[in-house]
Design a protein around this motif. Sequence first.
Motif, PDB file in Angstrom:
ATOM      1  N   VAL A 110       0.883  -1.284   0.111  1.00 50.40           N
ATOM      2  CA  VAL A 110       0.113   0.051   0.160  1.00 50.40           C
ATOM      3  C   VAL A 110       0.792   1.137   0.007  1.00 50.40           C
ATOM      4  N   ASP A 111       0.489   2.074  -0.666  1.00 52.36           N
ATOM      5  CA  ASP A 111       1.252   3.594  -0.716  1.00 52.36           C
ATOM      6  C   ASP A 111       0.331   4.357   0.224  1.00 52.36           C
ATOM      7  N   ILE A 112       1.136   5.291   1.105  1.00 56.78           N
ATOM      8  CA  ILE A 112       0.309   6.134   1.813  1.00 56.78           C
ATOM      9  C   ILE A 112       0.491   7.484   1.512  1.00 56.78           C
ATOM     10  N   PRO A 113      -0.889   7.915   1.017  1.00 58.89           N
ATOM     11  CA  PRO A 113      -0.776   9.186   0.310  1.00 58.89           C
ATOM     12  C   PRO A 113      -0.592  10.405   1.291  1.00 58.89           C
ATOM     13  N   PHE A 114       0.064  11.449   0.901  1.00 51.89           N
ATOM     14  CA  PHE A 114       0.609  12.504   1.558  1.00 51.89           C
ATOM     15  C   PHE A 114      -0.234  13.719   0.864  1.00 51.89           C
ATOM     16  N   ASN A 115      -0.982  14.321   1.965  1.00 50.27           N
ATOM     17  CA  ASN A 115      -1.651  15.725   1.259  1.00 50.27           C
ATOM     18  C   ASN A 115      -0.538  16.815   1.239  1.00 50.27           C
ATOM     19  N   PHE A 233       8.778  16.019  -3.956  1.00 48.48           N
ATOM     20  CA  PHE A 233       9.816  16.394  -4.662  1.00 48.48           C
ATOM     21  C   PHE A 233      10.365  15.003  -5.411  1.00 48.48           C
ATOM     22  N   TYR A 234      10.658  14.121  -4.428  1.00 47.05           N
ATOM     23  CA  TYR A 234      11.452  12.720  -4.901  1.00 47.05           C
ATOM     24  C   TYR A 234      10.463  11.849  -5.696  1.00 47.05           C
ATOM     25  N   GLN A 235       9.008  12.194  -5.548  1.00 45.37           N
ATOM     26  CA  GLN A 235       8.231  11.330  -5.996  1.00 45.37           C
ATOM     27  C   GLN A 235       8.073  11.542  -7.606  1.00 45.37           C
ATOM     28  N   ILE A 236       8.565  12.707  -7.883  1.00 47.37           N
ATOM     29  CA  ILE A 236       8.341  13.091  -9.496  1.00 47.37           C
ATOM     30  C   ILE A 236       9.533  12.416 -10.247  1.00 47.37           C
ATOM     31  N   ILE A 237      10.445  11.958  -9.466  1.00 47.86           N
ATOM     32  CA  ILE A 237      11.912  11.539 -10.104  1.00 47.86           C
ATOM     33  C   ILE A 237      11.180  10.261 -10.886  1.00 47.86           C
ATOM     34  N   ASP A 238      12.054   9.984 -11.992  1.00 47.68           N
ATOM     35  CA  ASP A 238      11.636   8.943 -12.819  1.00 47.68           C
ATOM     36  C   ASP A 238      12.987   7.790 -12.430  1.00 47.68           C
ATOM     37  N   GLN A 255      14.818   6.583   7.139  1.00 43.93           N
ATOM     38  CA  GLN A 255      14.539   5.350   6.561  1.00 43.93           C
ATOM     39  C   GLN A 255      12.924   5.473   6.211  1.00 43.93           C
ATOM     40  N   ASP A 256      12.325   5.882   7.015  1.00 49.72           N
ATOM     41  CA  ASP A 256      10.542   5.917   7.036  1.00 49.72           C
ATOM     42  C   ASP A 256      10.262   6.701   6.042  1.00 49.72           C
ATOM     43  N   VAL A 257      10.923   7.803   5.696  1.00 50.81           N
ATOM     44  CA  VAL A 257      10.191   8.672   4.551  1.00 50.81           C
ATOM     45  C   VAL A 257      10.872   7.973   3.188  1.00 50.81           C
ATOM     46  N   ILE A 261       8.789   6.932  -0.205  1.00 48.96           N
ATOM     47  CA  ILE A 261       9.117   7.565  -1.595  1.00 48.96           C
ATOM     48  C   ILE A 261       9.423   6.284  -2.556  1.00 48.96           C
ATOM     49  N   PHE A 262      10.191   5.159  -2.081  1.00 49.96           N
ATOM     50  CA  PHE A 262      10.413   4.029  -2.689  1.00 49.96           C
ATOM     51  C   PHE A 262       9.207   3.318  -3.215  1.00 49.96           C
ATOM     52  N   ASN A 263       8.054   3.142  -2.070  1.00 45.33           N
ATOM     53  CA  ASN A 263       6.934   2.470  -2.640  1.00 45.33           C
ATOM     54  C   ASN A 263       6.286   3.194  -3.724  1.00 45.33           C
ATOM     55  N   HIS A 264       6.355   4.644  -3.582  1.00 42.35           N
ATOM     56  CA  HIS A 264       5.399   5.266  -4.754  1.00 42.35           C
ATOM     57  C   HIS A 264       6.234   5.089  -5.993  1.00 42.35           C
ATOM     58  N   LEU A 265       7.498   5.455  -6.133  1.00 40.05           N
ATOM     59  CA  LEU A 265       8.457   5.154  -7.196  1.00 40.05           C
ATOM     60  C   LEU A 265       8.131   3.681  -7.901  1.00 40.05           C
ATOM     61  N   HIS A 266       8.376   2.729  -6.989  1.00 41.94           N
ATOM     62  CA  HIS A 266       8.298   1.478  -7.432  1.00 41.94           C
ATOM     63  C   HIS A 266       6.656   1.115  -8.249  1.00 41.94           C
ATOM     64  N   GLN A 267       5.895   1.512  -7.325  1.00 46.23           N
ATOM     65  CA  GLN A 267       4.473   1.187  -7.997  1.00 46.23           C
ATOM     66  C   GLN A 267       4.113   2.072  -9.273  1.00 46.23           C
TER      67      GLN A 267
END
Length: 475
Positions: A110-115, A233-238, A255-257, A261-267
Amino acid sequence: MGVTAQSVWDNCLDFIKDNIQPQAYKTWFEPIIAVKLTDNALSIQVPSKFFYEWLEEHYVKILKVSLTKELGETAKLVYIIKMENTYGNKQPFTEKIPSSNRSSVKSQDVDIPFNNKSPELRNPFVIPGIRNVKIESQLNPNYSFENFLEGDSNRLARSAGLAVSAKPGGTSFNPLLVFGGVGLGKTHLAHAIGVDIKDKYPEKTVLYISAEKFTQQYIDAVKKNNRNDFIHFYQIIDVLIIDDVQFFSGKTGTQDVFFHIFNHLHQNGKQVILTSDKAPVDMQDIEQRLLSRFKWGLSAELQTPDFETRVSILKNKLYRDGVEMPEDIIEYVAKNIKTNVRELEGAIISLIAQSSFNKKEITIDLARVIVEKFVKNTKREVSIDYIQKVVSDYFQMDVDTLQSKTRKRHIVQARQLAMFFAKKFTKASLASIGSQIGKRDHATVLHACKTVDNLSSTDKQFRKYVEDISKKLSV
């Protein structure tokens, strides 16, 4: 006893072992587990989706031949892919894949959305107040695949790097984790992948950053109360390249952050490339959920280059610099500087500088002086073979006895000491130490190191062993 999944698979492995390189066998066949045999179909469990794809791409013929030999023309192979899920329950997430029919395996995550309260992206690489949304890749164009020479020591990592740069986010090497000792080319390879991707896909956003700098940016973001901007910022990196990821050890906030970021990019099919000085299994103080992410893709080790590769590296360096040097001098340098590519190139640069500044001809004597300085200035890294020899000699046994399966107390202790010193004096991973000292696994090495620590503090005689061998290895 009837035919079982294990007996069929063991026979297949005997055939495969005779027909492929030992390193390839160790990497791609030892981790496979035979699960069951039904109706001429052998089910085997593989650790991840990339593993299955690699087998299908590179070893499908040999698998087919070996299985047909065992089960006849109607033989089938079924892959079971074991993936760790993220919910804390222990059930593996598996999917059966017939050899002829590829299907994709999605991880349960699951990806945790950030507002995002502020639509404006704050780029941590830009000085505050200057609006600039263009992201500079921070790549060094001098680090390319052309000058990252292939050898046995880096073939897997280099090939995986090329596959990733041809199809970022589109292979199963995601994340690609490159690990190995100092000066073996981790940073070079990470940059080379990024540079190649930028050439092939100019529209993609590629970013290289050290784990240390990433952590510093995160701390600044928390101080300024814009953690969400940092994440977005990091979630828009390809293609995100993080160097020296072991630096995250013990830093729970970072590590938490990075996990989110990793989950978002991977998915979202983005590529993550990581480097580390140790394998995931050897990383201390990194959260389990993050380590399991690191294992999703491919972990490729860069090992110390062999003599032929070292000669090639030197010749390539000289060719790029337009310098000619006698063959015997190149070989002398390659023979004497073994552990580190950076030192190898440094010695050649010093040799060229000495000869041009002092108008001296490059001779073996000059090479000897330079090499001695390099070897003296750098703490000599002893090899695992040498450690085993020293320990065996100390206990008056041969190396074969040390590596044997025997459980005799004095031999077990000698073996544990060899493992302990291999961990202390070399950069090798626990798995690599275990495989070289009697084909043990990484858990045995970890246990050996703890045992030696415990015995050293409680047993006077044992402490003397440790001190004596330590002196012999430190000379």
